[in-house]
Enzyme design. Sequence first.
Site, PDB file in Angstrom:
ATOM      1  N   CYS A 115       0.293  -0.992   0.103  1.00 46.63           N
ATOM      2  CA  CYS A 115      -0.070  -0.328  -0.501  1.00 46.63           C
ATOM      3  C   CYS A 115       0.876   1.642  -0.016  1.00 46.63           C
ATOM      4  CB  CYS A 115      -0.902   0.319   1.281  1.00 46.63           C
ATOM      5  SG  CYS A 115      -2.016  -0.719   1.674  1.00 46.63           S
ATOM      6  N   CYS A 125      -2.633   5.102   2.727  1.00 44.42           N
ATOM      7  CA  CYS A 125      -4.203   4.378   2.645  1.00 44.42           C
ATOM      8  C   CYS A 125      -5.335   4.222   3.658  1.00 44.42           C
ATOM      9  CB  CYS A 125      -3.725   2.397   2.090  1.00 44.42           C
ATOM     10  SG  CYS A 125      -4.880   1.356   1.737  1.00 44.42           S
ATOM     11  N   CYS A 181      -2.283  -2.619  -3.756  1.00 44.90           N
ATOM     12  CA  CYS A 181      -3.011  -3.142  -3.194  1.00 44.90           C
ATOM     13  C   CYS A 181      -4.344  -1.527  -4.115  1.00 44.90           C
ATOM     14  CB  CYS A 181      -3.609  -1.535  -1.960  1.00 44.90           C
ATOM     15  SG  CYS A 181      -5.102  -1.484  -1.364  1.00 44.90           S
ATOM     16  N   CYS A 198      -5.601   1.864  -2.766  1.00 40.66           N
ATOM     17  CA  CYS A 198      -4.857   3.520  -2.521  1.00 40.66           C
ATOM     18  C   CYS A 198      -4.117   3.035  -4.354  1.00 40.66           C
ATOM     19  CB  CYS A 198      -4.146   2.845  -1.612  1.00 40.66           C
ATOM     20  SG  CYS A 198      -3.194   1.429  -1.313  1.00 40.66           S
TER      21      CYS A 198
HETATM   22 ZN   LIG Z   1      -3.874  -0.102   0.201  1.00 42.69          ZN
END
Ligand SMILES: [Zn+2]
Length: 342
Positions: free
Chosen positions: A36, A40, A67, A70
Amino acid sequence: MTDAISDAAAWAAVLRRDRAFDGRFVTGVLTTGIYCRPSCAARHPARGNVRFFADGAGARAAGLRACKRCLPDNVGRDEAAVLAAIDEIRQAEDAPSLAALAQLTGYSPTHFQRVFKRAIGLSPAAYARALREERARDALSEGGDVTGAIYEAGYGSASRFYENTKGRLGMTASAWANGGAGVTIHWAVVDTSMGAMLVAATDKGVCRLSFNEDASELARRFPRADLVEGGAAFEKLLAEVVASVEAPGDFAHIPLDVKGTAFQEACWKALREIPAGETRTYAEIAAAAGNPRAVRAAGSANARNNVAVLIPCHRVIRTGGDLGGYAYGLDIKRELLEREAK
Ligand SMILES: [Zn+2]
């Protein structure tokens, strides 16, 4: 992890969801196999499951995947998209639609709205509106003509300007735009221990407090207002103003008639909340007004304060303790601060 950022600093940034660190490292979560950006919005993993990587490539090499929430590999793209949108908004005659900005940047409208808001703190439409108001006010306060100011600020027509500014200005928009036509401003210049002080008020409250100025400055700012020296009701208000300037302390009860952009007003409110005897930095005012990144805008709100002392812009100093500037000279600023420190 990297030369510049320790693991402890990286973890602290993750816990704060600090956007300033996006693009400087990614957070790998070994249990989920995902990495991330620091900001995030997903729930924080346990510290023991986290490993930091300098970038997405490093995380992918360790077997992690990006991810989907994000989109950690899009930080640079997001920044470029936001900058492109800002350019477009600043140059456009009419505020571009969200769909147009999304198309320009290659995002879906809802995703672009989210990316822009995360970066700027405002939606694209709210940013465009704030920009216009700012420009219109700047042009008018420079003494330009109203119609020119309206077009310069990107309003297609005068009626749309008035629609947008209605309820936001100290006087009704038409009176304000007409140099205060139809408004009576009572004023006086009084001697104080800090020199000649000009106080001016409408029937709503104090609209200007300044030092070493005379009524010609009021005439310049409000060329069509009815300027009246003195007046019974005004003298009562004036006495209260003088008392609170000479013995600094409680002036929360003195009514003000000031209006600015939403952010300027938030800054002025933050200034009023600084206790006498204390000071703040521009960064602290920006944060108190709800936008920690808008440090320069907080400085400009300070400079646009019409009501010295009662909106205590003298309580803002530079980071590190330097007094900074003051519209009426540093001697007055120093004197005000010294009195309040006692
Ligand atoms: Zn994330």
